[in-house]
Structures are given as C-alpha cells and as structure tokens.
Design a protein around this motif. Structure first.
Motif, PDB file in Angstrom:
ATOM      1  N   ALA A   1       0.834  -1.207   0.000  1.00 53.43           N
ATOM      2  CA  ALA A   1       0.000   0.000   0.000  1.00 53.43           C
ATOM      3  C   ALA A   1       0.868   1.257   0.000  1.00 53.43           C
ATOM      4  O   ALA A   1       0.608   2.213  -0.755  1.00 53.43           O
ATOM      5  CB  ALA A   1      -0.931  -0.012   1.208  1.00 53.43           C
TER       6      ALA A   1
ATOM      7  N   THR B   1      -2.206  -3.374  -6.199  1.00 57.67           N
ATOM      8  CA  THR B   1      -3.437  -3.682  -5.467  1.00 57.67           C
ATOM      9  C   THR B   1      -3.660  -5.179  -5.412  1.00 57.67           C
ATOM     10  O   THR B   1      -4.077  -5.733  -4.381  1.00 57.67           O
ATOM     11  CB  THR B   1      -4.646  -2.985  -6.114  1.00 57.67           C
ATOM     12  OG1 THR B   1      -4.441  -1.565  -6.088  1.00 57.67           O
ATOM     13  CG2 THR B   1      -5.929  -3.310  -5.362  1.00 57.67           C
TER      14      THR B   1
ATOM     15  N   ARG C   1      -1.265  -6.499  -2.940  1.00 58.08           N
ATOM     16  CA  ARG C   1      -1.709  -6.184  -1.575  1.00 58.08           C
ATOM     17  C   ARG C   1      -2.846  -7.107  -1.150  1.00 58.08           C
ATOM     18  O   ARG C   1      -2.882  -7.569  -0.002  1.00 58.08           O
ATOM     19  CB  ARG C   1      -2.166  -4.723  -1.516  1.00 58.08           C
ATOM     20  CG  ARG C   1      -2.653  -4.310  -0.141  1.00 58.08           C
ATOM     21  CD  ARG C   1      -3.224  -2.913  -0.163  1.00 58.08           C
ATOM     22  NE  ARG C   1      -3.712  -2.520   1.159  1.00 58.08           N
ATOM     23  CZ  ARG C   1      -4.340  -1.379   1.409  1.00 58.08           C
ATOM     24  NH1 ARG C   1      -4.541  -0.499   0.432  1.00 58.08           N
ATOM     25  NH2 ARG C   1      -4.759  -1.102   2.627  1.00 58.08           N
TER      26      ARG C   1
END
Length: 413
Positions: free
Chosen positions: A114, A225, A228
């Motif tokens: 992030a 993303t 993550r």
C-alpha cells in the motif's frame, strides 16, 4: 565475544533482569495486539459493511493497527533474542527467532504494498506536472518550470527526464492520482481546476505522454493492489495456521517466564549491546560513504539497464546497515527501560535508511511494471522515468545518511 560478569562495585552494570523485563513486556504487547486483532475480526469482518459502513471501516483500521503492533512486537522480540542469545536457552531462542521473522515478514507485506503504491502514484503525479495550485496549470509558459521547481535536487539526467514530462496538464495528473485505467479520462478536468478551455491544446507528442502516464498509474494500481490483496489473504491465513498458534504459545510462555542460562544473572548486558553497535559500525565502514558524500554521483543508477530482474546488488549492504541499526536501537531499549536517550544522529540516519529502502523497492516495482508484455511505448517510457526518479531518491537517501552519520552524536538525557 567473551561475556563480562558483573562487578559488585560497578553501579552502571545492567543485569539480566533488564533483559527478562524487556522480553516479558514485548510478549505482553504481542498478546494484547493479538487479542485486539481477534476482537476486530482480523479484517473488519465483525460488522456487516452494508449495515454499518463507518463501523466496518473503523474495524478495518483497528485490525490493521493491531497487525502492525503484532509485527512491531515480533520484530523486537526476535532482534533481542539475536543480540543477547548467549544469555538465553540456545534451543529455545534459535527455534523461535525464525518463526518470529516469518510472522513479521508476512504481516508487513500488505502495508508495504500500500505504501509503495502511494509513493509511486505521488511521484508519477509530480513527474506529470501536477501542482497544488490550479492557476499554475493555466500558464503554459511556466508549466515546465513549476513542475521542475517541485522536484528535489536532481542530477542533470533527472532534470532532463523531468522536463520531458513536466509540462503535462493538471488533468493528466488528476487521472493518474485517481488511478484511472481509461485513457478517455485524461482530457477531463477535476472539479475546482481550470477547465479545458483555459488550457492550450496539448501537442500530439505531449498528449501521448499524458496518456502514457495515466496508463502507467493504472498499471501500477492493478499490479500493486493485486499484490496487496494477496498479501492480506496470506496474512489472514498465517494468523489462522497452526504455525502461528505455536508461535503465540511460545510468546505466551515468554510473557511469564524467560528461559535464561545459568550464567545470565551474573553477566553484564553492556558488552553484548556494545557488540551490536560494533557490528553496525563495521557494516557502515563497508559502505561507499566517500562516493555517497558527493551529490549527483549517479552511483544509484549504475546497472539501471541491466536485464536482471533481481534488486540492485548495491542496495543490499545498505539494507543490512538498516537492519543492524534497528538491532542496535532495540539493544538500547533493553539497557534503558525507562527512556532511551535521544540520539539525533541515529534518528536521522534511520530515517534516511527507511527512505532508501522505500525508494529502492518502489524503483523495482516500476521496473517490474515496465516489463509487462505488450504495453504501449508511452506507458513504458513513463515507467522508465518513474524508475529513474526513484533511483535518484535512493541516491539522495544515501547522501543524507552520509551527511548525518558524519556528524557528532548529539544526545539529550
């Protein structure tokens, strides 16, 4: 290193009681964070998101904070077991340390991805000519200059890269900042910014670069993303595994009983802490500080076009120094249970090494994205500029570390 036994007349000696107290305190923090993580549902799942969206968001934040607290305690326990291992039961400490390192690494990946995405998108906005003042976007004559003035000091090659992309419109920066995958959004203005009619039309080449920057941001968003999300799932899976429960059981025992060796009560902790400091100094001696002491030395850009996908080998010694600096700080926490004396040099050096690590990993992420098959040339170009920018940040961090470490230690009680 030979152990130094306590001298009854030495009032400055630190006994094993300090070590045991520190480990018990960290184990207690670990268990408290684990309980908080379970109470928040391990991911905000305790409250239905549709029924209580704010409560669910707060639960997610609390769960993330609890996971970071777990990682923080695990790091400190593992580092302390490493530094003071001669005073602890060998079999017990050698079996627990790698498990704590596994847990710390697993819990840290989600936060790292992030932070990496935020760093790269922010840099891409800056390199795309984003400015905090909408009025600056209406002045085509000063667009390039205002973009470059927002950058930190760079070498001549960095300035050339920035000027190549510095005159893009604010609309492109907004598209990158919102991580839009669609090139059609590049030409639209965000509310509160100057409308399209107030800006001169972009040239075809500049328009292509604008689209490339937007697509580069969207590509990084998708990749990081996804990484993550996978890291989050891996962390949840790890926290529910039998391996983690075994670690938690060992830490629970540590909270009440520290397995010291028979000679530990008569051993002074200061020599072992001094050995950690010596290892740090030896590792720093091996760094190219003379080169890092000269700005714009371009050392961080060497092998920038290498086909090797592994991280830059020149970064590894700096990462090792960061690890040894952290171990040294933990040793000081053991010696000073009340409050660690403030050392400005250590604080600034640690901040520089943290920035070095972040920039190095961000550059690797940009390079990895640029290797994506069948991406447009403008997208690959934007990612290349982004990679060079982060490698310059690596160089700037090394310079900052060299400048801070050469200063005398300034401490306050």
């Amino acid at each position: 290193m030979a152990q130094q036994h306590l001298d009854p007349t030495d009032s400055m000696a630190v006994t094993a009681d300090a070590l045991a107290g520190y480990l018990r305190a960290q184990a207690t923090e670990f268990l408290r964070a684990l309980r908080s993580h379970r109470e928040t549902g391990g991911g905000g799942g305790g409250t239905p998101a549709r029924a209580q969206p704010r409560a669910a968001e707060a639960g997610t934040e609390d769960s993330t904070a609890a996971a970071l607290a777990l990682r923080r305690s695990a790091r400190r326990i593992s580092g302390t077991l490493h530094t003071f291992r001669p005073l602890l039961d060998a079999d017990w400490s050698e079996s627990l340390r790698p498990e704590l390192a596994w847990l710390s690494g697993t819990l840290g990946r989600e936060h790292a991805y992030a932070a990496r995405l935020d760093r790269l998108v922010t840099a891409l906005n800056r390199l795309s000519g984003a400015t905090p003042f909408p009025s600056q976007a209406t002045k085509s004559s000063s667009a390039t200059g205002s973009s470059q003035s927002a950058l930190p000091a760079r070498s001549a090659s960095a300035s050339a890269s920035a000027s190549a992309v510095g005159g893009r419109s604010t609309a492109a920066a907004s598209a990158v900042g919102s991580r839009s995958a669609g090139a059609e959004r590049v030409g639209t203005a965000e509310p509160g910014t100057a409308g399209p009619g107030n800006r001169p039309a972009a040239t075809p080449d500049r328009g292509n670069l604008t689209v490339g920057a937007a697509k580069a941001g969207a590509l990084l968003d998708r990749q990081l993303t996804l990484a993550r999300t996978r890291a989050h799932s891996a962390a949840l899976q790890a926290l529910g595994s039998s391996r983690f429960h075994a670690v938690a059981d060992s830490v629970a025992v540590l909270a009440s009983e520290v397995p010291l060796t028979p000679t530990a009560p008569t051993t002074d902790l200061r020599p072992l802490a001094a050995a950690a400091h010596d290892r740090l100094c030896d590792a720093i001696t091996g760094l190219p500080l003379h080169t890092a002491g000269h700005p714009y030395n371009a050392e961080a850009l060497i092998h920038g076009l290498s086909p090797d996908t592994a991280p830059h080998p020149q970064d590894a010694p700096w990462h090792q120094v960061r690890l040894l600096l952290r171990l040294h700080r933990y040793a000081l926490e053991v010696l000073h249970p009340g409050a660690v004396p403030v050392d400005v040099r250590l604080l600034t050096a640690g901040e520089a090494l943290n920035r070095h690590r972040d920039a190095s990993e961000a550059a690797s992420a940009a390079a990895s994205a640029a290797r994506t098959p069948r991406i447009a040339p403008a997208t690959a170009y934007a990612l290349g500029v982004l990679h060079a920018d982060q490698r310059h940040e690596v160089e700037a961090s090394r310079f900052a570390f060299q400048q801070s470490w050469q200063k005398e230690t300034v401490s306050t009680p």
